[in-house]
Scaffold this motif. Structure first.
Motif, PDB file in Angstrom:
ATOM      1  N   GLN A   1       0.836  -1.187   0.000  1.00 48.49           N
ATOM      2  CA  GLN A   1       0.000   0.000   0.000  1.00 48.49           C
ATOM      3  C   GLN A   1       0.880   1.248   0.000  1.00 48.49           C
ATOM      4  O   GLN A   1       1.934   1.274   0.630  1.00 48.49           O
ATOM      5  CB  GLN A   1      -0.906   0.020   1.240  1.00 48.49           C
ATOM      6  CG  GLN A   1      -1.917  -1.108   1.299  1.00 48.49           C
ATOM      7  CD  GLN A   1      -3.091  -0.865   0.362  1.00 48.49           C
ATOM      8  OE1 GLN A   1      -3.739   0.170   0.408  1.00 48.49           O
ATOM      9  NE2 GLN A   1      -3.364  -1.830  -0.499  1.00 48.49           N
ATOM     10  N   SER A   2       0.433   2.256  -0.721  1.00 47.03           N
ATOM     11  CA  SER A   2       1.090   3.561  -0.670  1.00 47.03           C
ATOM     12  C   SER A   2       0.311   4.414   0.322  1.00 47.03           C
ATOM     13  O   SER A   2      -0.851   4.759   0.073  1.00 47.03           O
ATOM     14  CB  SER A   2       1.088   4.218  -2.057  1.00 47.03           C
ATOM     15  OG  SER A   2       1.595   5.538  -1.976  1.00 47.03           O
ATOM     16  N   THR A   3       0.915   4.721   1.449  1.00 42.90           N
ATOM     17  CA  THR A   3       0.229   5.428   2.523  1.00 42.90           C
ATOM     18  C   THR A   3       0.848   6.796   2.743  1.00 42.90           C
ATOM     19  O   THR A   3       2.061   6.922   2.927  1.00 42.90           O
ATOM     20  CB  THR A   3       0.287   4.627   3.836  1.00 42.90           C
ATOM     21  OG1 THR A   3      -0.327   3.354   3.639  1.00 42.90           O
ATOM     22  CG2 THR A   3      -0.435   5.359   4.952  1.00 42.90           C
ATOM     23  N   ASP A   4       0.003   7.820   2.702  1.00 44.76           N
ATOM     24  CA  ASP A   4       0.409   9.191   2.994  1.00 44.76           C
ATOM     25  C   ASP A   4      -0.161   9.580   4.351  1.00 44.76           C
ATOM     26  O   ASP A   4      -1.203   9.071   4.784  1.00 44.76           O
ATOM     27  CB  ASP A   4      -0.108  10.161   1.928  1.00 44.76           C
ATOM     28  CG  ASP A   4       0.390   9.816   0.532  1.00 44.76           C
ATOM     29  OD1 ASP A   4       1.426   9.125   0.423  1.00 44.76           O
ATOM     30  OD2 ASP A   4      -0.254  10.237  -0.442  1.00 44.76           O
ATOM     31  N   TYR A   5       0.524  10.519   5.016  1.00 45.84           N
ATOM     32  CA  TYR A   5       0.143  10.911   6.372  1.00 45.84           C
ATOM     33  C   TYR A   5      -0.113  12.417   6.404  1.00 45.84           C
ATOM     34  O   TYR A   5       0.809  13.215   6.170  1.00 45.84           O
ATOM     35  CB  TYR A   5       1.257  10.558   7.361  1.00 45.84           C
ATOM     36  CG  TYR A   5       1.605   9.086   7.382  1.00 45.84           C
ATOM     37  CD1 TYR A   5       1.047   8.232   8.324  1.00 45.84           C
ATOM     38  CD2 TYR A   5       2.487   8.545   6.442  1.00 45.84           C
ATOM     39  CE1 TYR A   5       1.355   6.879   8.334  1.00 45.84           C
ATOM     40  CE2 TYR A   5       2.808   7.197   6.441  1.00 45.84           C
ATOM     41  CZ  TYR A   5       2.236   6.370   7.392  1.00 45.84           C
ATOM     42  OH  TYR A   5       2.542   5.033   7.398  1.00 45.84           O
ATOM     43  N   LEU A   6      -1.353  12.800   6.702  1.00 45.82           N
ATOM     44  CA  LEU A   6      -1.694  14.209   6.854  1.00 45.82           C
ATOM     45  C   LEU A   6      -1.514  14.572   8.322  1.00 45.82           C
ATOM     46  O   LEU A   6      -2.221  14.062   9.198  1.00 45.82           O
ATOM     47  CB  LEU A   6      -3.135  14.464   6.410  1.00 45.82           C
ATOM     48  CG  LEU A   6      -3.641  15.898   6.570  1.00 45.82           C
ATOM     49  CD1 LEU A   6      -2.784  16.890   5.781  1.00 45.82           C
ATOM     50  CD2 LEU A   6      -5.101  16.003   6.149  1.00 45.82           C
ATOM     51  N   LEU A   7      -0.570  15.472   8.587  1.00 42.32           N
ATOM     52  CA  LEU A   7      -0.152  15.789   9.946  1.00 42.32           C
ATOM     53  C   LEU A   7      -0.509  17.220  10.300  1.00 42.32           C
ATOM     54  O   LEU A   7      -0.153  18.156   9.576  1.00 42.32           O
ATOM     55  CB  LEU A   7       1.363  15.609  10.088  1.00 42.32           C
ATOM     56  CG  LEU A   7       1.968  14.328   9.507  1.00 42.32           C
ATOM     57  CD1 LEU A   7       3.483  14.400   9.540  1.00 42.32           C
ATOM     58  CD2 LEU A   7       1.453  13.111  10.263  1.00 42.32           C
ATOM     59  N   THR A   8      -1.224  17.393  11.391  1.00 49.19           N
ATOM     60  CA  THR A   8      -1.398  18.706  11.998  1.00 49.19           C
ATOM     61  C   THR A   8      -0.718  18.651  13.361  1.00 49.19           C
ATOM     62  O   THR A   8      -0.114  17.639  13.729  1.00 49.19           O
ATOM     63  CB  THR A   8      -2.881  19.068  12.144  1.00 49.19           C
ATOM     64  OG1 THR A   8      -3.517  18.094  12.993  1.00 49.19           O
ATOM     65  CG2 THR A   8      -3.577  19.069  10.785  1.00 49.19           C
ATOM     66  N   LYS A   9      -0.804  19.733  14.124  1.00 45.75           N
ATOM     67  CA  LYS A   9      -0.131  19.763  15.419  1.00 45.75           C
ATOM     68  C   LYS A   9      -0.673  18.708  16.369  1.00 45.75           C
ATOM     69  O   LYS A   9       0.044  18.233  17.251  1.00 45.75           O
ATOM     70  CB  LYS A   9      -0.280  21.151  16.058  1.00 45.75           C
ATOM     71  CG  LYS A   9       0.304  22.287  15.235  1.00 45.75           C
ATOM     72  CD  LYS A   9       1.784  22.119  14.981  1.00 45.75           C
ATOM     73  CE  LYS A   9       2.357  23.296  14.200  1.00 45.75           C
ATOM     74  NZ  LYS A   9       3.768  23.079  13.811  1.00 45.75           N
ATOM     75  N   SER A  10      -1.944  18.325  16.186  1.00 44.68           N
ATOM     76  CA  SER A  10      -2.583  17.452  17.162  1.00 44.68           C
ATOM     77  C   SER A  10      -3.149  16.161  16.587  1.00 44.68           C
ATOM     78  O   SER A  10      -3.713  15.356  17.325  1.00 44.68           O
ATOM     79  CB  SER A  10      -3.721  18.203  17.870  1.00 44.68           C
ATOM     80  OG  SER A  10      -4.693  18.629  16.920  1.00 44.68           O
ATOM     81  N   ASP A  11      -2.995  15.943  15.276  1.00 44.45           N
ATOM     82  CA  ASP A  11      -3.702  14.830  14.668  1.00 44.45           C
ATOM     83  C   ASP A  11      -2.906  14.241  13.508  1.00 44.45           C
ATOM     84  O   ASP A  11      -2.069  14.918  12.905  1.00 44.45           O
ATOM     85  CB  ASP A  11      -5.067  15.295  14.168  1.00 44.45           C
ATOM     86  CG  ASP A  11      -6.081  14.164  14.076  1.00 44.45           C
ATOM     87  OD1 ASP A  11      -5.733  13.030  14.438  1.00 44.45           O
ATOM     88  OD2 ASP A  11      -7.211  14.424  13.640  1.00 44.45           O
ATOM     89  N   THR A  12      -3.186  12.983  13.210  1.00 47.76           N
ATOM     90  CA  THR A  12      -2.621  12.300  12.045  1.00 47.76           C
ATOM     91  C   THR A  12      -3.745  11.564  11.340  1.00 47.76           C
ATOM     92  O   THR A  12      -4.462  10.775  11.959  1.00 47.76           O
ATOM     93  CB  THR A  12      -1.532  11.293  12.454  1.00 47.76           C
ATOM     94  OG1 THR A  12      -0.477  11.971  13.122  1.00 47.76           O
ATOM     95  CG2 THR A  12      -0.967  10.584  11.219  1.00 47.76           C
TER      96      THR A  12
END
Length: 293
Positions: free
Chosen positions: A204-215
C-alpha cells in the motif's frame, strides 16, 4: 490520534475555482507547470501560472535549466493577482533564496486563502536541488504561509535536519517513521502531507496528513508502472484544485490521492518517450481499453 481519511466537501459553486501554479516549466510536458495545469483542469479548477524556471527536460532527465529573475516572477504574480480571483496557490520548483523571498513577499501582499507548497528539494538520486541557504529561506519564509506542505521522505528528512541535508530513507519497520512524523508536526506550518511513495516495500502507498494534534492516513494500492514522472506535482496541484472548490483539507487530500491513484493506474495506456513517462492526467475523459479492474 491516527484515523483513516474521509472525503469532505463544502459547496463553493458560486465562484470559478481559480488555481495559480508557481513552478518551473517541463519541456517534456510530464511535470512542473505542464503537469500542474493538466491536474488542475482535470479535477475541475481553472489554472493560471507563474513560471520560475525553464528546463530542457524529457522522460530521460533534465539537461539544462534557465532560471527566471525574481523581478520578472514578481511581475507575473502582480499580473495574475491584480486581475484574477485566485482561490488557491500551488508552489513547486523555486530555484534559489532570492526567488523564494520574492514569492513569499507577494503571497504576503495578496494573501490567497490556500497555499499548497510542494518543496522540490531532493533529486531521485538523493542529491539536494537547493543550496542550504535556500532551504533555510524556504523554512523561514514560505512554511509559515502554507496551508499544506507535501514533502516526500527525502524532502521531509532535509526539512527536519538542523543542517538541512538529505539523509538515507529509513526502513519501513524502523522507529524512524514515527520520529520523522513528530519532527514534521513541530515545523512552523499549518499542516504536512508526508508522502509514503519511497517506502517501496509496502504493498500500500500510505500518505500521512499531519497537523499539530492529529494524524490522518490515506492508503491506496501501490501501482506498478514506469510512468511516474510528475506524481508529486500532480498530487499537490490536485489538492490545491480541490481546496479552491471548497473542499476541507482532509477532503481535498482524499480526492487528490484518489485522482493520482487512477492517473497512475491508467498511465501505461500512454506511450510517451523512452524513459519515465507521465501519469495519465485525463484518464477520466478518454475511453479505457482492457480489463483494468
Amino acid at each position: 490520534m491516527n484515523k483513516p481519511a474521509q472525503s469532505q466537501h463544502s459547496s463553493n459553486c458560486n465562484t470559478t475555482p481559480i488555481v495559480l501554479t508557481i513552478a518551473g516549466s517541463d519541456s517534456g510536458g510530464g511535470a512542473g507547470i505542464q503537469a500542474d495545469i493538466k491536474a488542475i483542469s482535470a479535477t475541475g479548477g481553472y489554472a493560471c501560472s507563474v513560471i520560475t524556471a525553464l528546463t530542457a527536460q524529457n522522460t530521460l532527465g533534465v539537461t539544462d535549466i534557465f532560471p527566471v529573475s525574481p523581478d520578472f516572477i514578481e511581475a507575473q504574480l502582480d499580473a495574475v493577482f491584480s486581475d484574477l480571483n485566485v482561490k488557491a496557490v500551488k508552489i513547486g520548483m523555486l530555484s534559489d533564496a532570492g526567488v523564494i523571498e520574492a514569492v513569499a513577499r507577494k503571497l504576503r501582499q495578496y494573501q490567497p486563502e490556500h497555499i499548497v507548497l510542494d518543496p522540490v528539494m531532493v533529486a531521485t538520486s538523493g542529491d539536494l536541488l537547493l543550496e542550504t541557504k535556500a532551504i533555510t529561506t524556504l523554512k523561514s519564509e514560505l512554511l509559515p504561509l502554507a496551508t499544506l506542505i507535501t514533502p516526500n521522505l527525502p524532502e521531509a528528512i532535509a526539512l527536519t535536519r538542523s543542517d538541512n541535508h538529505a539523509a538515507p530513507v529509513p526502513s519501513v519497520d524502523s522507529s524512524d517513521r514515527e520520529t520523522i512524523i513528530a519532527q514534521l508536526q513541530s515545523l512552523n506550518t499549518e499542516a504536512v502531507l508526508l508522502k509514503g511513495g519511497h517506502w517501496e516495500t509496502e504493498s500500500q502507498s500510505t500518505d500521512y496528513l499531519l497537523t499539530k494534534s492529529d494524524t490522518v492516513t490515506f492508503s491506496a494500492q501501490r501501482i506498478q508502472t514506469q510512468n511516474t514522472h510528475g506524481t508529486g506535482c500532480t498530487l499537490s496541484a490536485a489538492i490545491a484544485s480541490y481546496l479552491a472548490q471548497g473542499y476541507t483539507l482532509t477532503g481535498a487530500v482524499a480526492e487528490a490521492k484518489n485522482y493520482l491513484t487512477l492517473a497512475l493506474k491508467f498511465a501505461d495506456q500512454l506511450k510517451i518517450g523512452q524513459g519515465h513517462g507521465p501519469v495519465h492526467h485525463f484518464h477520466a475523459f478518454q475511453p479505457q481499453s482492457g480489463d483494468l479492474a
